[in-house]
Design an enzyme around this catalytic site. Sequence first.
Site, PDB file in Angstrom:
ATOM      1  N   ASP A  49       0.759  -1.300  -0.523  1.00  0.00           N
ATOM      2  CA  ASP A  49       0.205  -0.296  -0.245  1.00  0.00           C
ATOM      3  C   ASP A  49       0.784   1.392  -0.181  1.00  0.00           C
ATOM      4  O   ASP A  49       1.446   1.466   1.096  1.00  0.00           O
ATOM      5  CB  ASP A  49      -0.992  -0.091   1.554  1.00  0.00           C
ATOM      6  CG  ASP A  49      -1.888   1.348   1.401  1.00  0.00           C
ATOM      7  OD1 ASP A  49      -2.583   1.433   0.567  1.00  0.00           O
ATOM      8  OD2 ASP A  49      -0.970   2.278   1.943  1.00  0.00           O
ATOM      9  N   TYR A  54       3.061   9.638  -0.673  1.00  0.00           N
ATOM     10  CA  TYR A  54       4.407   9.497   0.380  1.00  0.00           C
ATOM     11  C   TYR A  54       5.630   9.140  -0.566  1.00  0.00           C
ATOM     12  O   TYR A  54       6.331   9.031  -0.328  1.00  0.00           O
ATOM     13  CB  TYR A  54       4.384   7.200   0.475  1.00  0.00           C
ATOM     14  CG  TYR A  54       2.743   7.035   1.400  1.00  0.00           C
ATOM     15  CD1 TYR A  54       2.096   8.012   1.784  1.00  0.00           C
ATOM     16  CD2 TYR A  54       2.476   5.869   0.736  1.00  0.00           C
ATOM     17  CE1 TYR A  54       0.867   7.242   2.411  1.00  0.00           C
ATOM     18  CE2 TYR A  54       1.202   5.614   2.349  1.00  0.00           C
ATOM     19  CZ  TYR A  54       0.362   6.448   2.386  1.00  0.00           C
ATOM     20  OH  TYR A  54      -0.522   6.006   3.288  1.00  0.00           O
ATOM     21  N   LYS A  83      -2.778   6.196  -4.472  1.00  0.00           N
ATOM     22  CA  LYS A  83      -3.538   6.802  -4.239  1.00  0.00           C
ATOM     23  C   LYS A  83      -3.616   8.254  -4.515  1.00  0.00           C
ATOM     24  O   LYS A  83      -2.596   8.805  -5.191  1.00  0.00           O
ATOM     25  CB  LYS A  83      -3.703   7.217  -2.800  1.00  0.00           C
ATOM     26  CG  LYS A  83      -3.851   5.646  -1.297  1.00  0.00           C
ATOM     27  CD  LYS A  83      -4.140   6.087   0.218  1.00  0.00           C
ATOM     28  CE  LYS A  83      -3.842   4.615   0.450  1.00  0.00           C
ATOM     29  NZ  LYS A  83      -2.688   4.231   0.625  1.00  0.00           N
ATOM     30  N   HIS A 116      -7.534   9.815  -1.671  1.00  0.00           N
ATOM     31  CA  HIS A 116      -6.489   9.531  -0.289  1.00  0.00           C
ATOM     32  C   HIS A 116      -7.974  10.331   1.458  1.00  0.00           C
ATOM     33  O   HIS A 116      -7.494   9.370   2.043  1.00  0.00           O
ATOM     34  CB  HIS A 116      -5.468  10.442  -0.265  1.00  0.00           C
ATOM     35  CG  HIS A 116      -4.125   9.659   0.391  1.00  0.00           C
ATOM     36  ND1 HIS A 116      -3.527   9.657  -0.181  1.00  0.00           N
ATOM     37  CD2 HIS A 116      -4.514   9.152   1.841  1.00  0.00           C
ATOM     38  CE1 HIS A 116      -2.493   9.082   0.920  1.00  0.00           C
ATOM     39  NE2 HIS A 116      -3.320   9.114   2.333  1.00  0.00           N
TER      40      HIS A 116
END
Length: 280
Positions: A49, A54, A83, A116
């Site tokens: 994930d 990120y 996301k 998100h």
Amino acid sequence: MPKNLQDTVKLNNGVHMPWFGLGVYKAQEGDEVVSAVKAAIRAGYRSIDTAAAYNNEEGVGQAVREAMEENGLRRDQLFITSKVWNSNQGYETTLQAFETSLNKLNLEYIDLFLVHWPVKGKYKETWRALEKVYKEGKVRAIGVSNFQIHHLEDLLSEAEVVPAVNQVELHPQLTQKELLTYCQGKGIQLEAWSPLGQGHLLKNDTLVSIGKKYGKTAAQVILRWDLQVGVITIPKSVNEGRIIENADIFDFELSAEDIAAIDGLNQNKRFGSDPDNFNF
Ligand code: A2P
């Protein structure tokens, strides 16, 4: 109830998603994320994930490709989530953001793509874009993250596709029972982010003492609880030993009393942001 690390749950569109996966929030792009993802896949994890936010999609993609080669796996044996970030919400911008994620991952398709956060005034347009890429076959399932019941009600009033997954902060101090029941009623699979409360819950006396009965750590107790209450879980770790430890939860079963004791730790406490009050 999943019997091993690779067992899957059938989502509302028939796609199978592993119950257990590796989260890579705060795993650094480059060597750190690459080695964590490769260690996880070596240990038997099949689900990873990540998210545009990120900043490690390139490393995740590289690790997935190398791990497939090294472990003799096909792409369809792995499940990759990403996301769309808040600043890219809106119809056209989400379509572009999806392509950017796909390019950075450098994979043919993404398994699950999520909104998100429920950015006010934007998430429905964002959802329309996800419906488009889903219908085009570029992603196998679409879903949301950090949606409360009222966000889901609002989205469902106009959506053509029901989200397959809602990924939210969920751990023994934030058990999300109302949301879980609601999502089960709508065929939306709940998934836990920060299942370990970002590491804050690991010294909790109740969890430690339940673990002692089974020769398990507090982390393993929490992750087993997730699965027994029907929630997909994606603990984050960049440490190979902890990656292996977290997945070693398929050889014991929490009793009904244990589950009740863990449920009883709920304080509606968030370590992360509140989906009804965030400013990013
Ligand atoms: P690390 O990456 O160094 O292992 P969450 O998934 O709830 O956000 O928790 C992630 C945090 O918990 C990270 O700081 C991670 O650090 C740590 N962590 C993950 N697994 C374990 C474990 N089994 N024991 C102790 N700490 C852990």
